[in-house]
Design a protein around this motif. Structure first.
Motif, short mmCIF file in Angstrom:
data_model
loop_
_atom_site.label_atom_id
_atom_site.label_comp_id
_atom_site.label_asym_id
_atom_site.label_seq_id
_atom_site.Cartn_x
_atom_site.Cartn_y
_atom_site.Cartn_z
N THR A 160 0.84 -1.41 -0.05
CA THR A 160 -0.14 0.02 0.10
C THR A 160 0.87 1.18 -0.12
O THR A 160 0.56 2.22 0.56
CB THR A 160 -0.98 0.10 1.43
N ASN A 161 2.13 1.23 -0.37
CA ASN A 161 2.98 2.18 -0.68
C ASN A 161 3.17 3.16 0.69
O ASN A 161 3.54 4.29 0.76
CB ASN A 161 2.37 3.31 -1.81
N GLN A 162 3.36 2.27 1.87
CA GLN A 162 3.45 2.85 3.30
C GLN A 162 5.03 2.37 3.58
O GLN A 162 5.31 2.87 4.82
CB GLN A 162 2.39 2.41 4.24
N PHE A 163 5.89 1.99 2.79
CA PHE A 163 7.12 1.56 3.17
C PHE A 163 8.25 2.56 2.28
O PHE A 163 7.83 2.93 1.36
CB PHE A 163 7.60 0.42 2.77
N PRO A 164 9.14 3.33 3.12
CA PRO A 164 9.36 2.91 4.55
C PRO A 164 8.19 3.90 5.52
O PRO A 164 8.02 4.98 5.02
CB PRO A 164 10.67 3.39 4.74
N LEU A 165 8.07 3.34 6.74
CA LEU A 165 7.47 4.13 7.61
C LEU A 165 8.38 5.18 8.02
O LEU A 165 9.39 5.18 8.27
CB LEU A 165 6.92 3.56 8.66
N LYS A 166 7.74 6.58 8.15
CA LYS A 166 8.61 7.80 8.54
C LYS A 166 7.87 8.45 9.87
O LYS A 166 6.86 8.57 9.99
CB LYS A 166 8.45 8.63 7.33
N ALA A 167 8.99 8.81 10.59
CA ALA A 167 8.82 9.56 11.86
C ALA A 167 8.37 10.90 11.47
O ALA A 167 8.68 11.88 10.50
CB ALA A 167 9.91 9.66 12.78
N LYS A 168 7.00 11.27 12.15
CA LYS A 168 6.61 12.70 11.97
C LYS A 168 6.98 13.68 12.74
O LYS A 168 7.84 13.38 13.81
CB LYS A 168 5.00 12.68 11.78
N LYS A 169 6.26 14.63 13.02
CA LYS A 169 6.56 15.55 14.17
C LYS A 169 6.22 14.91 15.63
O LYS A 169 5.39 14.24 15.82
CB LYS A 169 5.66 16.86 14.19
N ASN B 267 13.50 7.07 9.24
CA ASN B 267 12.84 5.78 8.71
C ASN B 267 12.57 4.76 10.13
O ASN B 267 13.50 4.78 10.91
CB ASN B 267 13.64 4.78 7.89
N ILE B 268 11.55 4.60 10.28
CA ILE B 268 11.01 3.65 11.59
C ILE B 268 11.71 2.39 11.39
O ILE B 268 11.64 1.56 10.29
CB ILE B 268 9.45 3.53 11.68
N VAL B 269 12.25 1.72 12.31
CA VAL B 269 12.91 0.30 12.45
C VAL B 269 11.63 -0.56 12.49
O VAL B 269 10.58 -0.33 13.51
CB VAL B 269 13.90 0.15 13.57
N ILE B 270 11.45 -1.54 11.62
CA ILE B 270 10.14 -2.47 11.80
C ILE B 270 10.62 -4.03 11.73
O ILE B 270 11.82 -4.24 11.43
CB ILE B 270 9.30 -2.36 10.49
N SER B 271 9.73 -4.97 12.20
CA SER B 271 10.03 -6.08 12.14
C SER B 271 8.49 -6.91 12.33
O SER B 271 7.43 -6.20 12.25
CB SER B 271 10.77 -6.75 13.50
N GLN B 272 8.24 -8.19 12.32
CA GLN B 272 6.95 -8.87 12.30
C GLN B 272 6.23 -8.47 13.44
O GLN B 272 5.02 -8.46 13.26
CB GLN B 272 7.23 -10.31 11.93
N HIS B 273 6.80 -8.04 14.56
CA HIS B 273 5.86 -7.67 15.87
C HIS B 273 5.08 -6.53 15.48
O HIS B 273 4.04 -6.32 16.21
CB HIS B 273 6.81 -7.63 16.97
#
Length: 351
Positions: free
Chosen positions: A43-52, A328-334
Motif C-alpha cells: 500500500t506504498n507505506q514503506f518506509p514508515l517515516k517519523a513525523k513531528k 525511517n522507522i525500524v520495523i519487524s514482524q511484531h
C-alpha cells in the motif's frame, strides 16, 4: 503463573536476537506469510517515516512488583534496571525544549524508581499538556510508602493510565497473579475518592485491557461499556476511558505463545487482521521511546527488542529533534500487532 522474569530464568527468549530470529524465520522466511515490510509496501507505506514528535515516552526502570504473563517488558521484582537521576536530568532538559505535548512515564512499575516522585515534580513544572503515568494499580497497595500515590498524582495533575485485564477476579488474576484483582479494586477506589475517574473530573483515569490469551481484543467501545457497567454495579468504581491493546508477540507473550503452541496461529490472525488504515497512525510515527539508560527507540516494543532508532542520534544526551524527525522507522514482524483490526497503540485503537 511465572514468578520470575525471562532474564532471571535464563530463558533463551531473554536474548532479543533470539526473539528477532523467531519473528523472521519459519512462516515468514518460507513465504507462508508476508513480512511486515512487504505488507506495508503493498500500500506504498514503506518506509514508515517519523513525523513531528508529539509523545515522549520514558521508561524509568524494569523493576516491578508483579510478574505478568503477557508483559512485553519482562518486568518483575528481580529486574534491577533503573533510570538514574543523571539520566532523568537529561530527559528533563529535552522535555523543556521539545515540541512534544505528552509525557508518558512507564516501567515496570515506574513508581518503584527511587527518584520517581522527584522526577514527576520536576517534569510537572514544564507545562506538558498531558502528563501520563502508567500504573499497575497494585503498587498503590503494595507498601505503605506508596499509599499516598493517589494524592501525589492529584497534586501534579497526573493522567493515570492503569492496567486492568478484566472486571472479573478470575481472568485478572490468571494474567497478573493471585490477589491482583482485589488490590486493583482497592486502588481504583482510592483514586476515585480523590476525584480520579469521576464523570466531571479533570483528573483523568483510564484503564488498559490486554487479552488474557492468544486472541485479539474485541471492539474497544463495546468493551468500555461492559467494563464501566460491571465496575460501577459491582464496586461503585468509575473511570474515563478504556484502551484495548493488542498483545505483541515479543518477550513473555512470545514465550507464552510458543509454550502453548499458539505462535503460528496468532501470527496468522495478526496478518489476516492487518489494516492499512491503521498504519498511518501507529504510535512510532509521533512517539519517541527513551530507555532506562537513556537510549532512543521508535517505540516501547522496539526498546524491548533492542532495535534502536535509525539515526545518528542514539541517546537522550545527544537529543536533536530536527535530526530525529523524518527518520525511517525500524520495523519487524511484531509490528503487525499495532496494525491489526482497529490498530493498537499505548493510547488504544488508532483507526
Amino acid at each position: 503463573m511465572a514468578t520470575k522474569s525471562l532474564h532471571k530464568r535464563e530463558s533463551e527468549l531473554a536474548n532479543t536476537q533470539r526473539q528477532l530470529q523467531i519473528l523472521s524465520n519459519g512462516i515468514f522466511l518460507n513465504g507462508e506469510l508476508p513480512t511486515f515490510k512487504d505488507k506495508i509496501a503493498e500500500t506504498n507505506q514503506f518506509p514508515l517515516k517519523a513525523k513531528k514528535l508529539e509523545v515522549l515516552q520514558i521508561n524509568v526502570g524494569y523493576m516491578c512488583n508483579q510478574v505478568c504473563e503477557h508483559c512485553h517488558v519482562d518486568a518483575g521484582p528481580d529486574r534491577k534496571e533503573i533510570m538514574t537521576r543523571e539520566t532523568m536530568q537529561q530527559c528533563l532538559e529535552v522535555i523543556k525544549n521539545t515540541g512534544a505535548h505528552t509525557l508518558d512515564l512507564t516501567g515496570g512499575a515506574p513508581e518503584m524508581n527511587p527518584n520517581f516522585k522527584w522526577f514527576v515534580e520536576e517534569a510537572s513544572k514544564v507545562g506538558i499538556k498531558d502528563f501520563i503515568v502508567r500504573s499497575n494499580l497494585t503498587i498503590i497497595k503494595a507498601n505503605k510508602k506508596y499509599n499516598d500515590l493517589p494524592d501525589f498524582f492529584k497534586k501534579h495533575n497526573v493522567h493515570v493510565v492503569s492496567s486492568m485485564p478484566h472486571w472479573t477476579r478470575g481472568k485478572t488474576d490468571k494474567q497478573r497473579g493471585d490477589g491482583v484483582f482485589d488490590k486493583s479494586i482497592e486502588a481504583l477506589k482510592d483514586l476515585n475518592v480523590v476525584g480520579y475517574g469521576m464523570p466531571d473530573s479533570e483528573l483523568r483515569l483510564d484503564l488498559v485491557y490486554n487479552p488474557s490469551g492468544a486472541f485479539l481484543p474485541s471492539d474497544q467501545a463495546g468493551m468500555e461499556k461492559d467494563f464501566k457497567k460491571a465496575l460501577l454495579e459491582d464496586f461503585n468504581i468509575q473511570f474515563h476511558n478504556l484502551f484495548a491493546i493488542t498483545n505483541l508477540p515479543i518477550s513473555r507473550f512470545l514465550d507464552y505463545l510458543i509454550a502453548s503452541e499458539n505462535y503460528e496461529d496468532y501470527m496468522y490472525n495478526l496478518v489476516e487482521a492487518y489494516n492499512p488504515a491503521a498504519v498511518a497512525n501507529v504510535m512510532c510515527t509521533n512517539t519517541l521511546s527513551v530507555s532506562w539508560d537513556g537510549f532512543l527507540y521508535d517505540c516501547d516494543f522496539n526498546q524491548m527488542l533492542e532495535l534502536p532508532v535509525n539515526s545518528k542520534i542514539k541517546h537522550i544526551s545527544d537529543y536533536n529533534e530536527e535530526l530525529l524527525e523524518g527518520r525511517n522507522i525500524v520495523i519487524s514482524q511484531h509490528c503487525y500487532g499495532c496494525t491489526a483490526g482497529a490498530g493498537s497503540s499505548c493510547q488504544g485503537t488508532v483507526a
